[in-house]
Design a protein around this motif. Structure first.
Motif, mmCIF file in Angstrom:
data_model
loop_
_atom_site.group_PDB
_atom_site.id
_atom_site.type_symbol
_atom_site.label_atom_id
_atom_site.label_comp_id
_atom_site.label_asym_id
_atom_site.label_seq_id
_atom_site.Cartn_x
_atom_site.Cartn_y
_atom_site.Cartn_z
ATOM 1 N N LYS A 3 0.768 -1.257 -0.069
ATOM 2 C CA LYS A 3 0.208 0.089 0.106
ATOM 3 C C LYS A 3 1.071 1.303 0.176
ATOM 4 O O LYS A 3 1.741 1.408 0.923
ATOM 5 C CB LYS A 3 -0.966 0.093 1.275
ATOM 6 N N ILE A 35 -4.952 -11.943 1.051
ATOM 7 C CA ILE A 35 -5.477 -13.124 1.556
ATOM 8 C C ILE A 35 -6.345 -13.728 0.296
ATOM 9 O O ILE A 35 -7.017 -12.864 -0.356
ATOM 10 C CB ILE A 35 -6.702 -12.786 2.586
ATOM 11 N N GLN A 94 -16.291 -4.476 -0.900
ATOM 12 C CA GLN A 94 -15.225 -4.722 -1.585
ATOM 13 C C GLN A 94 -14.227 -4.920 -0.211
ATOM 14 O O GLN A 94 -12.760 -5.105 -0.484
ATOM 15 C CB GLN A 94 -14.498 -3.443 -2.056
ATOM 16 N N TYR A 104 -13.380 3.111 -9.951
ATOM 17 C CA TYR A 104 -13.617 2.441 -8.446
ATOM 18 C C TYR A 104 -14.151 3.485 -7.519
ATOM 19 O O TYR A 104 -15.235 3.304 -6.649
ATOM 20 C CB TYR A 104 -12.123 2.084 -7.744
#
Ligand SMILES: Nc1ncnc2c1ncn2[C@@H]1O[C@H](COP(=O)(O)OP(=O)(O)O)[C@@H](O)[C@H]1O
Ligand SMILES: [Mg+2]
Length: 361
Positions: free
Chosen positions: A73, A133, A235, A331
């Motif tokens: 990130k 994940i 999301q 998005y």
């Protein structure tokens, strides 16, 4: 009033980076040679799924992860000014994991820190690495009453686990943490209303904000509060198939975790589940699952409709504004089409009429 802790109109906060920069950051800060970088969705931050050639033993000693890789990130410049929040968030993730919740494990830097600050063309940005994940994002699978119920149940269980974190090793960074996405910040969205063209929609948002201020913000300090996830949306939930049906596997994206009323957590979860399901009744399944763990007081039940309407306005206005700033990022418009429909729908109901629908499913 301008608040330097939350987004102000006209300021660009997303990092400016190239894939080469990203690879260099991963290598220099984490000692990882990225084999592949896959760009993930990102609202104000850049998110990359990083896969490696083979597991690197020096990494494993700093944080055990599976073979699914990592998420890098690159945090926007505004949030990068609040480094202690990332420390608090990383400790929270570790706490939840210890408590039996599946959420991304933070990976330590070579210097054994939860994050590093790097200098990019757009200024200083925090970078952090998390476990990736594996699974399917909630929005991609068919919603069933069972899955919606599970969403309500897990969010209330998580709030209880976070209460323990909050009470036992409460991190001071959360004391005055503020972002535009918190429901307490709803009045600030009026500064971004220029992003909405339609006059009727603008007026609707103004009415919702006013009612939210009058009925919720004026009494919010009397409601039960604690640390909440704050963005429990379709999301941010990972599901997996088990015995022919989908189960919630993990919760991600604790970037909006903050101290607030539990009412907000429930309203936000119901809001996104109704949006994705295109059906107000979805809220009833979430409410049922949530209520199985934490009984919702009548005072909170009667404010659910206005809190959900306020969240919709927040998402619609910030989404429209972010789209002006960054037209290529679709998005940010996730809520747009269905959001106005749902907002009209719930705004034309009374509090008790809507509650009746939810409790009679
Ligand atoms: N740890 C993770 N494991 C799997 N997928 C992830 C993980 N983190 C992020 N993603 C994917 O990237 C998307 C955006 O990441 P997220 O952390 O939710 O950022 P944002 O704050 O921009 O929404 C998620 O919706 C999900 O699809
Ligand atoms: Mg997210």
């Amino acid at each position: 009033m301008e608040d330097s802790r939350i987004l102000n109109p006209g300021i660009s906060i997303k990092a400016s980076v190239t894939l080469e920069d990203v690879k260099k950051i991963i290598f220099e800060s984490y000692g990882i040679k990225a084999k592949q970088l896959h760009e993930l969705n990102g609202y104000d931050d850049w998110n990359y799924h990083v896969t490696t050639e083979k597991s690197d033993s020096s990494i494993e000693s700093r944080g055990e992860v599976g073979e699914n890789g990592y998420v890098l990130k690159i945090i926007n410049s505004l949030d990068s000014k609040k480094p202690r929040v990332f420390e608090a968030q990383s400790l929270l993730l570790l706490h939840l994991e210890n408590y039996g919740f599946r959420c991304p494990k933070p990976i330590l830097t070579k210097a054994e820190q939860f994050f590093e600050t790097v200098e990019l063309r757009s200024g200083e940005h925090i970078v952090r690495l998390l476990e990736y994940i594996d699974g399917t994002i909630f929005h991609k699978v068919p919603r069933t009453p069972r899955l919606l119920y599970q969403a309500g149940e897990i969010v209330s269980r998580m709030d209880i686990a976070m209460k323990v974190y909050f009470q036992s090793f409460h991190h001071p960074a959360y004391n005055n943490y503020k972002t535009l996405w918190m429901l307490d910040s709803v009045p600030q969205i009026t500064q971004f209303l220029f992003a909405i063209q339609d006059k009727t929609k603008k007026q609707l948002v103004q009415n919702v904000v006013q009612e939210f201020q009058d009925r919720v913000l004026s009494i919010s300090n009397t409601l039960e509060r604690g640390l909440i996830h704050g963005d429990f949306n379709e999301q941010n939930i990972i599901v997996e198939e088990q015995n022919g049906q989908y189960e919630i596997k993990a919760v991600i994206d604790f970037g909006d975790a903050h101290i607030a009323c539990y009412l907000y957590e429930l309203a936000i979860t119901m809001c996104y589940m109704m949006l994705i399901d295109k059906d107000v009744y979805a809220g009833g399944h979430v409410l049922a699952g949530y209520s199985a763990i934490r009984k919702v007081p009548d005072a909170e039940l009667s404010l659910l409709r206005i809190c959900i309407a306020a969240r919709l306005c927040q998402s619609l206005v910030i989404g429209a504004y972010s789209n002006l700033q960054d037209p290529e990022n679709s998005y940010v418009l996730t809520t747009a089409a269905q959001g106005w429909i749902l907002l009209d729908q719930i705004w034309n109901e009374t509090d008790s009429g809507l509650l009746h629908k939810w409790t009679n499913i």
